[in-house]
Design a protein around this motif. Structure first.
Motif, PDB file in Angstrom:
ATOM      1  N   MET A 119       0.829  -1.204   0.000  1.00  0.00           N
ATOM      2  CA  MET A 119       0.000   0.000   0.000  1.00  0.00           C
ATOM      3  C   MET A 119       0.867   1.258   0.000  1.00  0.00           C
ATOM      4  N   ALA A 120       1.965   1.240   0.752  1.00  0.00           N
ATOM      5  CA  ALA A 120       2.848   2.407   0.806  1.00  0.00           C
ATOM      6  C   ALA A 120       3.468   2.681  -0.567  1.00  0.00           C
ATOM      7  N   LEU A 121       3.949   1.627  -1.233  1.00  0.00           N
ATOM      8  CA  LEU A 121       4.530   1.806  -2.564  1.00  0.00           C
ATOM      9  C   LEU A 121       3.470   2.241  -3.564  1.00  0.00           C
ATOM     10  N   THR A 122       2.299   1.627  -3.506  1.00  0.00           N
ATOM     11  CA  THR A 122       1.225   1.977  -4.437  1.00  0.00           C
ATOM     12  C   THR A 122       0.821   3.437  -4.272  1.00  0.00           C
ATOM     13  N   GLU A 123       0.788   3.908  -3.043  1.00  0.00           N
ATOM     14  CA  GLU A 123       0.436   5.315  -2.806  1.00  0.00           C
ATOM     15  C   GLU A 123       1.471   6.257  -3.429  1.00  0.00           C
ATOM     16  N   LYS A 124       2.754   5.889  -3.356  1.00  0.00           N
ATOM     17  CA  LYS A 124       3.795   6.695  -4.002  1.00  0.00           C
ATOM     18  C   LYS A 124       3.620   6.701  -5.514  1.00  0.00           C
ATOM     19  N   LEU A 125       3.295   5.535  -6.059  1.00  0.00           N
ATOM     20  CA  LEU A 125       3.078   5.451  -7.505  1.00  0.00           C
ATOM     21  C   LEU A 125       1.915   6.329  -7.936  1.00  0.00           C
ATOM     22  N   HIS A 126       0.859   6.358  -7.152  1.00  0.00           N
ATOM     23  CA  HIS A 126      -0.307   7.176  -7.499  1.00  0.00           C
ATOM     24  C   HIS A 126       0.031   8.656  -7.488  1.00  0.00           C
ATOM     25  N   GLU A 127       0.901   9.061  -6.584  1.00  0.00           N
ATOM     26  CA  GLU A 127       1.321  10.465  -6.561  1.00  0.00           C
ATOM     27  C   GLU A 127       2.067  10.840  -7.833  1.00  0.00           C
ATOM     28  N   MET A 128       2.659   9.847  -8.489  1.00  0.00           N
ATOM     29  CA  MET A 128       3.366  10.066  -9.745  1.00  0.00           C
ATOM     30  C   MET A 128       2.462   9.832 -10.952  1.00  0.00           C
ATOM     31  N   GLY A 129       1.212   9.474 -10.713  1.00  0.00           N
ATOM     32  CA  GLY A 129       0.303   9.170 -11.812  1.00  0.00           C
ATOM     33  C   GLY A 129       0.546   7.812 -12.431  1.00  0.00           C
ATOM     34  N   VAL A 130       1.150   6.903 -11.663  1.00  0.00           N
ATOM     35  CA  VAL A 130       1.478   5.561 -12.152  1.00  0.00           C
ATOM     36  C   VAL A 130       0.585   4.543 -11.440  1.00  0.00           C
ATOM     37  N   TYR A 131       0.112   3.534 -12.207  1.00  0.00           N
ATOM     38  CA  TYR A 131      -0.766   2.504 -11.643  1.00  0.00           C
ATOM     39  C   TYR A 131      -0.201   1.132 -11.986  1.00  0.00           C
ATOM     40  N   HIS A 132      -0.135   0.267 -10.959  1.00  0.00           N
ATOM     41  CA  HIS A 132       0.479  -1.052 -11.166  1.00  0.00           C
ATOM     42  C   HIS A 132      -0.490  -2.012 -11.848  1.00  0.00           C
ATOM     43  N   LEU A 133      -1.730  -1.996 -11.468  1.00  0.00           N
ATOM     44  CA  LEU A 133      -2.849  -2.718 -12.072  1.00  0.00           C
ATOM     45  C   LEU A 133      -2.868  -4.220 -11.794  1.00  0.00           C
ATOM     46  N   CYS A 134      -1.792  -4.944 -12.060  1.00  0.00           N
ATOM     47  CA  CYS A 134      -1.800  -6.397 -11.915  1.00  0.00           C
ATOM     48  C   CYS A 134      -1.024  -6.822 -10.670  1.00  0.00           C
ATOM     49  N   TYR A 135      -1.748  -7.268  -9.648  1.00  0.00           N
ATOM     50  CA  TYR A 135      -1.131  -7.707  -8.390  1.00  0.00           C
ATOM     51  C   TYR A 135      -1.233  -9.226  -8.241  1.00  0.00           C
ATOM     52  N   ALA A 136      -1.111  -9.937  -9.327  1.00  0.00           N
ATOM     53  CA  ALA A 136      -1.146 -11.397  -9.268  1.00  0.00           C
ATOM     54  C   ALA A 136       0.069 -11.904  -8.495  1.00  0.00           C
ATOM     55  N   PRO A 137      -0.070 -12.981  -7.724  1.00  0.00           N
ATOM     56  CA  PRO A 137       1.074 -13.515  -6.966  1.00  0.00           C
ATOM     57  C   PRO A 137       2.272 -13.860  -7.843  1.00  0.00           C
ATOM     58  N   GLN A 138       2.030 -14.176  -9.128  1.00  0.00           N
ATOM     59  CA  GLN A 138       3.139 -14.508 -10.026  1.00  0.00           C
ATOM     60  C   GLN A 138       3.985 -13.287 -10.358  1.00  0.00           C
ATOM     61  N   THR A 139       3.396 -12.088 -10.240  1.00  0.00           N
ATOM     62  CA  THR A 139       4.104 -10.873 -10.649  1.00  0.00           C
ATOM     63  C   THR A 139       4.799 -10.169  -9.490  1.00  0.00           C
ATOM     64  N   ILE A 140       4.559 -10.616  -8.274  1.00  0.00           N
ATOM     65  CA  ILE A 140       5.169  -9.987  -7.100  1.00  0.00           C
ATOM     66  C   ILE A 140       6.350 -10.832  -6.661  1.00  0.00           C
ATOM     67  N   LEU A 141       7.527 -10.238  -6.604  1.00  0.00           N
ATOM     68  CA  LEU A 141       8.730 -10.956  -6.213  1.00  0.00           C
ATOM     69  C   LEU A 141       9.001 -10.740  -4.727  1.00  0.00           C
ATOM     70  N   MET A 142       9.407 -11.795  -4.063  1.00  0.00           N
ATOM     71  CA  MET A 142       9.669 -11.744  -2.622  1.00  0.00           C
ATOM     72  C   MET A 142      11.162 -11.894  -2.377  1.00  0.00           C
ATOM     73  N   ARG A 143      11.713 -10.954  -1.625  1.00  0.00           N
ATOM     74  CA  ARG A 143      13.121 -11.047  -1.263  1.00  0.00           C
ATOM     75  C   ARG A 143      13.278 -12.177  -0.239  1.00  0.00           C
ATOM     76  N   LYS A 144      14.130 -13.132  -0.525  1.00  0.00           N
ATOM     77  CA  LYS A 144      14.220 -14.334   0.302  1.00  0.00           C
ATOM     78  C   LYS A 144      14.751 -14.053   1.703  1.00  0.00           C
ATOM     79  N   SER A 145      15.546 -13.014   1.859  1.00  0.00           N
ATOM     80  CA  SER A 145      16.149 -12.750   3.168  1.00  0.00           C
ATOM     81  C   SER A 145      15.120 -12.345   4.213  1.00  0.00           C
ATOM     82  N   ASP A 146      14.070 -11.609   3.805  1.00  0.00           N
ATOM     83  CA  ASP A 146      13.091 -11.121   4.788  1.00  0.00           C
ATOM     84  C   ASP A 146      11.642 -11.214   4.309  1.00  0.00           C
ATOM     85  N   ASN A 147      11.422 -11.919   3.194  1.00  0.00           N
ATOM     86  CA  ASN A 147      10.067 -12.057   2.641  1.00  0.00           C
ATOM     87  C   ASN A 147       9.414 -10.689   2.415  1.00  0.00           C
TER      88      ASN A 147
END
Length: 434
Positions: A119-147
């Motif tokens: 939500m924090a990142l998405t809010e920053k994107l919206h302030e820039m007029g950018v929309y991510h649109l696709c939040y499918a689990p396949q498209t979100i990468l997880m950093r292995k060190s801290d998930n």
């Protein structure tokens, strides 16, 4: 087999490949090092519109100052852009994490950290007029060190492509209807996507109360019925968390009080009877309060005696409640706790004053009949005060009587244990021998 050989075996077996709208995420060897890449779909790389969209998205990612934004470099040859090399790090798709360790969703704090980061990142994107649109689990990468979740390319960069349904083929269930229809998108489209993601994370279990209502509103088909901004969505989630926490604390406080009452009556030693001498010199062993309190104390809060509050909350199906039912329960618990505390505080003051006079030296030196008479009068006054206080505070009469009996019994035990025995208490003046 060393680590690189294991990675090579996984790559050859396709174990770490994951399909995305842009292409396939995988690890491959580049300059003798294994790196995270996205191999772009050939049907996309043939499009000049896609190439320009990708370049624009690359610049956008570089401008986003957030730890959860991934940047990338483009690999080109004579045929055009064919691959994206992601910034260094050890990542895996969220979908793969859920397949290997579905219990991660139930880990303490995971859901809250995960949702808050996105939500924090998405809010920053919206302030820039950018929309991510696709939040499918396949498209979100997880950093292995801290998930920690990481976002890559953003959907609004590719709105120039004519066929959005073809571009997002296989991911339609995660996208807002207006995206697939080629209509105007805005922040509410991302709110829909986040709602669908939360819903998928909890597919193996049940949505907790704080997420249940938020997801329902966020995934409304009509954009006007969703949250208008990420800030509004976050505020609603925070409010629900606060209400759940307040209800939890209210139930816990009630359980602690009830458990204390239970332990008090279970562990308290029996008070010794005071010996009285009547006018004829006969010793009688009498409990002057037995007539007033010959009924055993009944705790009306047995349902809260279980110290495992979470088990109780599950038993009442809190996560399955509607908003109205939850608000009603929260209000009743909070109101009950406040009213009970007011009643206890006021009644204890009155009882302390009355019982101190009853157990004063003047009364203890009187005859048995006088002492019992004073005791009966004091008890009647206290119970009358409990009734009056019940009407003032709104505490049910039955509960008020139980609490009053509890407080009186506790103070009786304390004061009786402090009485010094003189061997006898006479109805007149003490003799010189006494």
């Amino acid at each position: 087999m060393n680590y690189e050989e294991m990675l090579r075996a996984q790559e050859n077996s396709g174990g770490i490949r994951e399909a995305m709208p842009l292409g396939d995420f995988c690890r491959k060897q580049i300059d003798r090092k294994y790196k995270n890449v996205v191999e772009l779909k050939p049907e996309l790389t043939d499009s000049l519109v896609f190439a320009e969209s990708l370049r624009r998205d690359q610049q956008t990612c570089l401008q986003v100052k957030d730890a959860h934004q991934l940047c990338y470099e483009m690999h080109e040859d004579s045929g055009g852009i064919y691959e994206l090399e992601l910034q260094s790090g050890n990542y895996q798709p969220l979908s793969q994490l859920l397949n290997e360790n579905p219990a991660v969703v139930a880990e303490r704090g995971f859901m809250d950290r995960f949702v808050e980061s996105l939500m924090a990142l998405t809010e920053k994107l919206h302030e820039m007029g950018v929309y991510h649109l696709c939040y499918a689990p396949q498209t979100i990468l997880m950093r292995k060190s801290d998930n920690s979740p990481m976002l890559l390319c953003h959907g609004s960069s590719f709105l120039g492509l004519k066929d959005q349904q073809r571009f997002y083929a296989g991911f339609e269930s995660t996208l807002a209807p207006e995206v697939l229809a080629g209509e105007t998108v805005d922040g509410r489209s991302d709110i829909y996507g986040l709602g669908r993601l939360i819903e998928q994370l909890c597919v193996s279990g049940k949505l907790s109360y704080e997420y249940k209502g938020v997801v329902k509103k966020a995934t409304a088909e009509d954009p006007d019925k969703r949250y208008s901004t990420i800030a509004e969505m976050r505020q609603a989630l925070g409010k629900r968390r606060g209400m759940k926490r307040s209800l939890w604390l209210g139930l816990a406080a009630t359980a602690v009080v009830a458990l204390g009452v239970f332990l008090f009556f279970d562990l308290m030693p029996e008070a010794s009877n005071v010996e009285f001498v009547d006018d004829n010199g006969l010793v009688q062993k009498t409990d002057p309060f037995s007539e007033e309190f010959d009924e055993p104390f009944v705790d009306d809060q047995d349902e809260y005696l279980d110290p495992e509050i979470e088990m109780y909350m599950d038993s009442i199906g809190m996560d399955e409640m509607t908003d109205d039912e939850f608000h009603a329960l929260a209000d009743s618990v909070q109101q009950y706790t406040r009213v009970e505390e007011i009643f206890r505080r006021r009644f204890e003051q009155q009882a302390s004053s009355k019982l101190n006079k009853l157990y004063g030296n003047g009364n203890l030196g009187s005859s048995e009949s006088d002492f019992i008479a004073h005791s009966n009068t004091t008890m009647q006054e206290l119970m009358d005060y409990a009734k009056e206080l019940s009407e003032q505070t709104g505490l049910p009469a039955e509960q008020a009587n139980s609490l009053a009996s509890q407080i009186i019994s506790r103070m009786q035990a304390q004061m009786q244990s402090g009485v010094q025995r003189y061997g006898s208490m006479t109805g007149g003046k003490k003799s010189d021998d006494d």
